[in-house]
Every structure is written in C-alpha cells, then in structure tokens.
Design a protein around this motif. Structure first.
Motif: not given
Length: 74
Positions: A28-29, A36-37, A62-65, A70-71
């Motif tokens: 997901a990250e 973002r890129a 992304w949603l499926a991953a 969150w850090r």
C-alpha cells in the motif's frame, strides 16, 4: 475405574504469517508513493481523461492493498 481415553490433538486454525500485514502495508505504501509521484508530475493542471483513468486504477490497487500504517510525526 474406567481407563481415560487418550486425547487427540485438536486441530488449530491456520495462522496467518506474522509478516503478511507488513507486506500488505508495504505494498500500500509503494502504491501510495507511485500515486504521489504521478500527481506531483501533473501539479498545477487538471488531469486528462487518460490520466484520470490511470489515477483511478492506481487508487483501486491502493485500496485493495489494505490500509496504510500512519506514522506519528509525518
């Protein structure tokens, strides 16, 4: 007194790998960084219809991953 029957082992449910959530989060990250890129390259203008479809495809992946971890402090 009757003999005590021997106990049969009770089958345990299969455990998920302890590393599986980490792999899902890292995937997901990875997708999040790609999104973002992608958007950074197109900053300041509207997406074309083709770019919008590509963005939607990446967002679906992304949603499926799975959820991101969150850090704090980010």
């Amino acid at each position: 007194m009757s003999p005590v029957p021997s106990r049969q082992p009770v089958p345990q449910p299969a455990r998920q790998s302890a590393h599986q959530p980490v792999r899902r989060a890292s995937r997901a990250e990875e997708i999040n960084r790609a999104i973002r890129a992608f958007l950074t390259e197109r900053r300041g203008r509207a997406l074309t219809s083709t770019e919008r479809r590509e963005y939607e495809r990446m967002r679906t992946e992304w949603l499926a991953a799975g959820p991101l971890r969150w850090r704090r402090g980010r």
